[in-house]
Design a protein around this motif. Structure first.
Motif, PDB file in Angstrom:
ATOM      1  N   ALA A  16       0.829  -1.206   0.000  1.00  0.00           N
ATOM      2  CA  ALA A  16       0.000   0.000   0.000  1.00  0.00           C
ATOM      3  C   ALA A  16       0.866   1.259   0.000  1.00  0.00           C
ATOM      4  O   ALA A  16       0.587   2.230  -0.723  1.00  0.00           O
ATOM      5  CB  ALA A  16      -0.932  -0.006   1.201  1.00  0.00           C
ATOM      6  N   ALA A  17       1.934   1.282   0.795  1.00  0.00           N
ATOM      7  CA  ALA A  17       2.827   2.444   0.846  1.00  0.00           C
ATOM      8  C   ALA A  17       3.526   2.647  -0.484  1.00  0.00           C
ATOM      9  O   ALA A  17       3.680   3.780  -0.959  1.00  0.00           O
ATOM     10  CB  ALA A  17       3.842   2.273   1.970  1.00  0.00           C
ATOM     11  N   THR A  18       3.954   1.555  -1.117  1.00  0.00           N
ATOM     12  CA  THR A  18       4.618   1.649  -2.413  1.00  0.00           C
ATOM     13  C   THR A  18       3.667   2.188  -3.473  1.00  0.00           C
ATOM     14  O   THR A  18       4.032   3.070  -4.261  1.00  0.00           O
ATOM     15  CB  THR A  18       5.165   0.274  -2.837  1.00  0.00           C
ATOM     16  OG1 THR A  18       6.040  -0.209  -1.820  1.00  0.00           O
ATOM     17  CG2 THR A  18       5.911   0.360  -4.152  1.00  0.00           C
ATOM     18  N   ALA A  19       2.446   1.705  -3.490  1.00  0.00           N
ATOM     19  CA  ALA A  19       1.467   2.172  -4.473  1.00  0.00           C
ATOM     20  C   ALA A  19       1.156   3.646  -4.266  1.00  0.00           C
ATOM     21  O   ALA A  19       1.061   4.430  -5.225  1.00  0.00           O
ATOM     22  CB  ALA A  19       0.199   1.327  -4.385  1.00  0.00           C
ATOM     23  N   THR A  20       1.003   4.053  -3.022  1.00  0.00           N
ATOM     24  CA  THR A  20       0.715   5.459  -2.728  1.00  0.00           C
ATOM     25  C   THR A  20       1.875   6.344  -3.170  1.00  0.00           C
ATOM     26  O   THR A  20       1.669   7.423  -3.743  1.00  0.00           O
ATOM     27  CB  THR A  20       0.452   5.647  -1.218  1.00  0.00           C
ATOM     28  OG1 THR A  20      -0.605   4.777  -0.826  1.00  0.00           O
ATOM     29  CG2 THR A  20       0.087   7.079  -0.889  1.00  0.00           C
ATOM     30  N   GLY A  21       3.106   5.920  -2.923  1.00  0.00           N
ATOM     31  CA  GLY A  21       4.273   6.696  -3.332  1.00  0.00           C
ATOM     32  C   GLY A  21       4.372   6.838  -4.829  1.00  0.00           C
ATOM     33  O   GLY A  21       4.689   7.919  -5.343  1.00  0.00           O
ATOM     34  N   ILE A  22       4.082   5.763  -5.562  1.00  0.00           N
ATOM     35  CA  ILE A  22       4.138   5.822  -7.021  1.00  0.00           C
ATOM     36  C   ILE A  22       3.093   6.789  -7.565  1.00  0.00           C
ATOM     37  O   ILE A  22       3.382   7.610  -8.439  1.00  0.00           O
ATOM     38  CB  ILE A  22       3.957   4.407  -7.626  1.00  0.00           C
ATOM     39  CG1 ILE A  22       5.207   3.568  -7.322  1.00  0.00           C
ATOM     40  CG2 ILE A  22       3.704   4.478  -9.115  1.00  0.00           C
ATOM     41  CD1 ILE A  22       5.061   2.101  -7.675  1.00  0.00           C
ATOM     42  N   VAL A  23       1.887   6.724  -7.026  1.00  0.00           N
ATOM     43  CA  VAL A  23       0.816   7.627  -7.478  1.00  0.00           C
ATOM     44  C   VAL A  23       1.207   9.075  -7.183  1.00  0.00           C
ATOM     45  O   VAL A  23       1.019   9.971  -8.010  1.00  0.00           O
ATOM     46  CB  VAL A  23      -0.522   7.253  -6.808  1.00  0.00           C
ATOM     47  CG1 VAL A  23      -1.559   8.339  -7.046  1.00  0.00           C
ATOM     48  CG2 VAL A  23      -1.016   5.920  -7.316  1.00  0.00           C
ATOM     49  N   TYR A  24       1.772   9.324  -6.001  1.00  0.00           N
ATOM     50  CA  TYR A  24       2.163  10.684  -5.615  1.00  0.00           C
ATOM     51  C   TYR A  24       3.254  11.227  -6.537  1.00  0.00           C
ATOM     52  O   TYR A  24       3.198  12.378  -6.976  1.00  0.00           O
ATOM     53  CB  TYR A  24       2.649  10.690  -4.166  1.00  0.00           C
ATOM     54  CG  TYR A  24       3.145  12.033  -3.711  1.00  0.00           C
ATOM     55  CD1 TYR A  24       2.266  13.061  -3.391  1.00  0.00           C
ATOM     56  CD2 TYR A  24       4.511  12.300  -3.601  1.00  0.00           C
ATOM     57  CE1 TYR A  24       2.721  14.299  -2.984  1.00  0.00           C
ATOM     58  CE2 TYR A  24       4.980  13.526  -3.200  1.00  0.00           C
ATOM     59  CZ  TYR A  24       4.070  14.524  -2.892  1.00  0.00           C
ATOM     60  OH  TYR A  24       4.530  15.743  -2.494  1.00  0.00           O
ATOM     61  N   LEU A  25       4.246  10.408  -6.835  1.00  0.00           N
ATOM     62  CA  LEU A  25       5.366  10.872  -7.659  1.00  0.00           C
ATOM     63  C   LEU A  25       5.005  11.032  -9.135  1.00  0.00           C
ATOM     64  O   LEU A  25       5.560  11.878  -9.822  1.00  0.00           O
ATOM     65  CB  LEU A  25       6.546   9.908  -7.532  1.00  0.00           C
ATOM     66  CG  LEU A  25       7.225   9.893  -6.153  1.00  0.00           C
ATOM     67  CD1 LEU A  25       8.288   8.813  -6.099  1.00  0.00           C
ATOM     68  CD2 LEU A  25       7.831  11.249  -5.840  1.00  0.00           C
ATOM     69  N   LEU A  26       4.076  10.230  -9.622  1.00  0.00           N
ATOM     70  CA  LEU A  26       3.722  10.302 -11.033  1.00  0.00           C
ATOM     71  C   LEU A  26       2.608  11.298 -11.331  1.00  0.00           C
ATOM     72  O   LEU A  26       2.371  11.625 -12.486  1.00  0.00           O
ATOM     73  CB  LEU A  26       3.323   8.913 -11.545  1.00  0.00           C
ATOM     74  CG  LEU A  26       4.444   7.863 -11.535  1.00  0.00           C
ATOM     75  CD1 LEU A  26       3.911   6.532 -12.049  1.00  0.00           C
ATOM     76  CD2 LEU A  26       5.622   8.323 -12.371  1.00  0.00           C
ATOM     77  N   GLU A  27       1.923  11.787 -10.303  1.00  0.00           N
ATOM     78  CA  GLU A  27       0.839  12.757 -10.490  1.00  0.00           C
ATOM     79  C   GLU A  27       1.425  14.078 -10.967  1.00  0.00           C
ATOM     80  O   GLU A  27       2.436  14.547 -10.444  1.00  0.00           O
ATOM     81  CB  GLU A  27       0.105  12.964  -9.165  1.00  0.00           C
ATOM     82  CG  GLU A  27      -1.089  13.886  -9.280  1.00  0.00           C
ATOM     83  CD  GLU A  27      -1.807  13.978  -7.935  1.00  0.00           C
ATOM     84  OE1 GLU A  27      -1.973  15.104  -7.464  1.00  0.00           O
ATOM     85  OE2 GLU A  27      -2.170  12.939  -7.391  1.00  0.00           O
ATOM     86  N   PRO A  28       0.800  14.718 -11.948  1.00  0.00           N
ATOM     87  CA  PRO A  28       1.326  16.009 -12.420  1.00  0.00           C
ATOM     88  C   PRO A  28       1.218  17.054 -11.301  1.00  0.00           C
ATOM     89  O   PRO A  28       0.282  17.059 -10.522  1.00  0.00           O
ATOM     90  CB  PRO A  28       0.438  16.355 -13.610  1.00  0.00           C
ATOM     91  CG  PRO A  28      -0.756  15.492 -13.497  1.00  0.00           C
ATOM     92  CD  PRO A  28      -0.374  14.300 -12.677  1.00  0.00           C
ATOM     93  N   SER A  29       2.198  17.920 -11.270  1.00  0.00           N
ATOM     94  CA  SER A  29       2.241  18.947 -10.233  1.00  0.00           C
ATOM     95  C   SER A  29       1.092  19.923 -10.418  1.00  0.00           C
ATOM     96  O   SER A  29       0.773  20.353 -11.516  1.00  0.00           O
ATOM     97  CB  SER A  29       3.574  19.688 -10.313  1.00  0.00           C
ATOM     98  OG  SER A  29       3.612  20.714  -9.362  1.00  0.00           O
ATOM     99  N   SER A  30       0.475  20.303  -9.289  1.00  0.00           N
ATOM    100  CA  SER A  30      -0.641  21.250  -9.357  1.00  0.00           C
ATOM    101  C   SER A  30      -0.161  22.697  -9.269  1.00  0.00           C
ATOM    102  O   SER A  30      -0.946  23.614  -9.387  1.00  0.00           O
ATOM    103  CB  SER A  30      -1.634  20.964  -8.224  1.00  0.00           C
ATOM    104  OG  SER A  30      -0.983  21.109  -6.975  1.00  0.00           O
ATOM    105  N   LYS A  31       1.149  22.903  -9.045  1.00  0.00           N
ATOM    106  CA  LYS A  31       1.689  24.261  -8.969  1.00  0.00           C
ATOM    107  C   LYS A  31       1.817  24.837 -10.371  1.00  0.00           C
ATOM    108  O   LYS A  31       2.294  24.171 -11.276  1.00  0.00           O
ATOM    109  CB  LYS A  31       3.078  24.256  -8.319  1.00  0.00           C
ATOM    110  CG  LYS A  31       3.077  23.885  -6.870  1.00  0.00           C
ATOM    111  CD  LYS A  31       4.508  23.955  -6.348  1.00  0.00           C
ATOM    112  CE  LYS A  31       4.584  23.485  -4.915  1.00  0.00           C
ATOM    113  NZ  LYS A  31       5.962  23.499  -4.432  1.00  0.00           N
TER     114      LYS A  31
END
Length: 160
Positions: A16-31
């Motif tokens: 679960a932690a690995t999946a969450t990290g991958i989603v966080y890192l691959l998500e386009p930046s909202s800035k």
């Protein structure tokens, strides 16, 4: 819990932690991308917000014009500001000091220095020590001000 159950639970947390990290890192930046502004754009934005933006040359010209108008209105060159200003009186600071049992003359000096009554708490303590009254603090509440001499403060706070 059995060891197999515990291992399964730990493996689930890891996945679960690995999946969450991958989603966080691959998500386009909202800035939004930082954009470098030109001088004109900066000036326009500042003026839109009510600021007055001038170059140093414009400010110098405006000050020279104001001085010329003042000379015309008065009919003579204004005196330098240093000559016009009277010597300022030194401010008198006043404080109420609460002396409780257990306080020392050093504590009183520090309090008076923080309240801007004396310039140096240590020098005040040395003067108290010189008079031999450093162990004769009177418990109570006393009002002192920077217009008093150190001897007057000592007479108020210490038993003579």
């Amino acid at each position: 819990m059995t060891p197999n159950t515990l291992r399964s639970f730990a493996m689930g947390l890891l996945v679960a932690a690995t999946a969450t990290g991958i989603v966080y890192l691959l998500e386009p930046s909202s800035k939004p991308a930082s954009k470098e502004l030109s001088q004109e754009e900066m000036q326009t934005q500042l003026e839109d917000k009510g600021f007055v933006v001038q170059t140093q040359d414009e400010l110098d010209k405006q000050l020279a014009d104001a001085k010329a108008e003042a000379v015309q209105a008065v009919g003579k060159e204004p005196k330098e500001e240093k000559e016009e200003q009277p010597k300022e009186e030194e401010a008198v600071y006043r404080t109420i000091i609460n002396v409780s049992s257990g306080m020392t003359a050093v504590d009183v000096g520090e309090i008076l220095e923080k309240a801007k009554i004396v310039k140096s708490g240590f020098e005040f303590y040395k003067k108290v020590e010189g008079q031999g009254v450093e162990n004769k603090l009177r418990p109570g509440t006393f009002e002192v001000d920077s217009g008093m001499t150190e001897d007057e403060m000592i007479a108020v706070i210490f038993k003579g």
